[in-house]
Design a protein around this motif. Sequence first.
Motif, PDB file in Angstrom:
ATOM      1  N   GLY A 126      63.627 -11.404  47.519  1.00  0.00           N
ATOM      2  CA  GLY A 126      64.582 -10.383  47.952  1.00  0.00           C
ATOM      3  C   GLY A 126      64.784 -10.341  49.450  1.00  0.00           C
ATOM      4  O   GLY A 126      65.089  -9.272  50.013  1.00  0.00           O
ATOM      5  N   LEU A 127      64.657 -11.491  50.118  1.00  0.00           N
ATOM      6  CA  LEU A 127      64.757 -11.536  51.573  1.00  0.00           C
ATOM      7  C   LEU A 127      66.165 -11.956  52.010  1.00  0.00           C
ATOM      8  O   LEU A 127      66.972 -12.439  51.209  1.00  0.00           O
ATOM      9  N   VAL A 128      66.438 -11.798  53.288  1.00  0.00           N
ATOM     10  CA  VAL A 128      67.739 -12.146  53.864  1.00  0.00           C
ATOM     11  C   VAL A 128      67.678 -13.551  54.440  1.00  0.00           C
ATOM     12  O   VAL A 128      66.681 -13.940  55.063  1.00  0.00           O
ATOM     13  N   ALA A 129      68.725 -14.326  54.246  1.00  0.00           N
ATOM     14  CA  ALA A 129      68.756 -15.707  54.727  1.00  0.00           C
ATOM     15  C   ALA A 129      68.686 -15.776  56.251  1.00  0.00           C
ATOM     16  O   ALA A 129      69.168 -14.885  56.955  1.00  0.00           O
ATOM     17  N   ASN A 130      68.052 -16.849  56.745  1.00  0.00           N
ATOM     18  CA  ASN A 130      67.995 -17.146  58.179  1.00  0.00           C
ATOM     19  C   ASN A 130      67.437 -15.964  58.985  1.00  0.00           C
ATOM     20  O   ASN A 130      67.953 -15.612  60.038  1.00  0.00           O
ATOM     21  N   THR A 131      66.362 -15.382  58.472  1.00  0.00           N
ATOM     22  CA  THR A 131      65.780 -14.191  59.089  1.00  0.00           C
ATOM     23  C   THR A 131      64.282 -14.384  59.313  1.00  0.00           C
ATOM     24  O   THR A 131      63.582 -14.924  58.459  1.00  0.00           O
ATOM     25  N   THR A 132      63.786 -13.933  60.459  1.00  0.00           N
ATOM     26  CA  THR A 132      62.362 -13.990  60.778  1.00  0.00           C
ATOM     27  C   THR A 132      61.653 -12.772  60.202  1.00  0.00           C
ATOM     28  O   THR A 132      62.137 -11.644  60.335  1.00  0.00           O
ATOM     29  N   TYR A 133      60.514 -13.014  59.571  1.00  0.00           N
ATOM     30  CA  TYR A 133      59.699 -11.943  59.006  1.00  0.00           C
ATOM     31  C   TYR A 133      58.256 -12.084  59.483  1.00  0.00           C
ATOM     32  O   TYR A 133      57.827 -13.171  59.906  1.00  0.00           O
ATOM     33  N   TYR A 134      57.518 -10.999  59.374  1.00  0.00           N
ATOM     34  CA  TYR A 134      56.094 -10.975  59.717  1.00  0.00           C
ATOM     35  C   TYR A 134      55.322 -10.441  58.510  1.00  0.00           C
ATOM     36  O   TYR A 134      55.834  -9.612  57.748  1.00  0.00           O
ATOM     37  N   TYR A 135      54.093 -10.922  58.340  1.00  0.00           N
ATOM     38  CA  TYR A 135      53.342 -10.564  57.140  1.00  0.00           C
ATOM     39  C   TYR A 135      51.850 -10.526  57.441  1.00  0.00           C
ATOM     40  O   TYR A 135      51.372 -11.107  58.422  1.00  0.00           O
ATOM     41  N   CYS A 136      51.105  -9.843  56.593  1.00  0.00           N
ATOM     42  CA  CYS A 136      49.649  -9.827  56.710  1.00  0.00           C
ATOM     43  C   CYS A 136      49.044  -9.442  55.368  1.00  0.00           C
ATOM     44  O   CYS A 136      49.752  -9.005  54.445  1.00  0.00           O
ATOM     45  N   PHE A 137      47.739  -9.632  55.257  1.00  0.00           N
ATOM     46  CA  PHE A 137      46.984  -9.290  54.057  1.00  0.00           C
ATOM     47  C   PHE A 137      45.882  -8.310  54.443  1.00  0.00           C
ATOM     48  O   PHE A 137      45.452  -8.258  55.592  1.00  0.00           O
ATOM     49  N   GLU A 138      45.402  -7.575  53.433  1.00  0.00           N
ATOM     50  CA  GLU A 138      44.413  -6.547  53.738  1.00  0.00           C
ATOM     51  C   GLU A 138      43.508  -6.311  52.530  1.00  0.00           C
ATOM     52  O   GLU A 138      43.987  -6.171  51.395  1.00  0.00           O
ATOM     53  N   THR A 139      42.200  -6.280  52.773  1.00  0.00           N
ATOM     54  CA  THR A 139      41.248  -5.837  51.751  1.00  0.00           C
ATOM     55  C   THR A 139      40.843  -4.402  52.075  1.00  0.00           C
ATOM     56  O   THR A 139      41.403  -3.780  52.984  1.00  0.00           O
ATOM     57  N   ALA A 140      39.843  -3.905  51.369  1.00  0.00           N
ATOM     58  CA  ALA A 140      39.390  -2.535  51.617  1.00  0.00           C
ATOM     59  C   ALA A 140      38.769  -2.384  52.992  1.00  0.00           C
ATOM     60  O   ALA A 140      38.708  -1.272  53.539  1.00  0.00           O
ATOM     61  N   THR A 141      38.316  -3.504  53.582  1.00  0.00           N
ATOM     62  CA  THR A 141      37.590  -3.407  54.852  1.00  0.00           C
ATOM     63  C   THR A 141      38.173  -4.242  55.984  1.00  0.00           C
ATOM     64  O   THR A 141      37.845  -4.022  57.148  1.00  0.00           O
ATOM     65  N   GLU A 142      39.036  -5.212  55.672  1.00  0.00           N
ATOM     66  CA  GLU A 142      39.507  -6.139  56.700  1.00  0.00           C
ATOM     67  C   GLU A 142      41.009  -6.351  56.591  1.00  0.00           C
ATOM     68  O   GLU A 142      41.575  -6.282  55.493  1.00  0.00           O
ATOM     69  N   ARG A 143      41.637  -6.639  57.736  1.00  0.00           N
ATOM     70  CA  ARG A 143      43.043  -7.038  57.758  1.00  0.00           C
ATOM     71  C   ARG A 143      43.141  -8.436  58.337  1.00  0.00           C
ATOM     72  O   ARG A 143      42.445  -8.780  59.289  1.00  0.00           O
ATOM     73  N   SER A 144      44.015  -9.236  57.776  1.00  0.00           N
ATOM     74  CA  SER A 144      44.209 -10.610  58.233  1.00  0.00           C
ATOM     75  C   SER A 144      44.979 -10.648  59.542  1.00  0.00           C
ATOM     76  O   SER A 144      45.543  -9.627  59.981  1.00  0.00           O
ATOM     77  N   PRO A 145      45.058 -11.810  60.174  1.00  0.00           N
ATOM     78  CA  PRO A 145      46.006 -11.971  61.277  1.00  0.00           C
ATOM     79  C   PRO A 145      47.431 -11.717  60.783  1.00  0.00           C
ATOM     80  O   PRO A 145      47.720 -11.848  59.596  1.00  0.00           O
TER      81      PRO A 145
END
Length: 271
Positions: A126-145
Amino acid sequence: MGQPTRHHRSVLAPQTRRSFLRRAGFAGGAALSLVGLAGCSDDGGSSVRVSRAPGSSAAQFVHGVASGDPLTDRVMLWSRVTPAIEGDISVNWFLSESPDMRNVLRSGTVITGASRDYTVKVDATGLVANTTYYYCFETATERSPVGRTKTLPTSGVERLRIAVLSCSNYPFGFFNVYGRVAERADLDLVLHLGDYIYEYPGRGVSEAENPDEYGDGRPLGRAPEPPYEIVSLDDYRTRHACYKTDVDLQELHRQHPMIWDHPISSPAIRV
């Protein structure tokens, strides 16, 4: 593509070059810039840097994050959790248009565990074409880069800039060039040709039989794990994790989406 993110903490289905260009709408005279870069560097002044937090009791994202196989409306997101104890782990993922992740556009939860080698793969749609996005992951205790990625354009693009890499052999060269590619803010994606990892045994196993074994880690001292020729799924997972200890490789994946030209290269083996 937008400025590289500065948070320094730090899969993807293969496809052919022809199918990629067709999917990218590369037609009608668009300018295609291929930034050719060697896959390895033999700069002896570098050293292996491992992104780990020794002694931590929490599940950690020590392998960084990655994105790849972009389409006009979706992209694959990847990470791996290093668990503190065995058992299933709930991982939340978030996608935003800003690197501070304040305005979350997409999110979800994935359960991972030993059967998946604690990897997480998300098909963000469901994203828009030719667009920059940022993302990350998270557990109960830690967040990813926080990672950065980009969708493909639909058609009629004036310029498409790709960094081309190949043959990344961990024992035979440092990945300095990956760090330089990560610093480029003008790239649309990275295309990796040839082998992403190699199956050869490490130093000490075949040395007596063949002192020039391709992949023995000399003279740089970067012997791969496991030290023997990889043949099983567990072997491939271990070898891939060994490569991912290199922070230049992690940063490359964090900053740019990647497409693989060689089926054996895909980190889908880590699922």
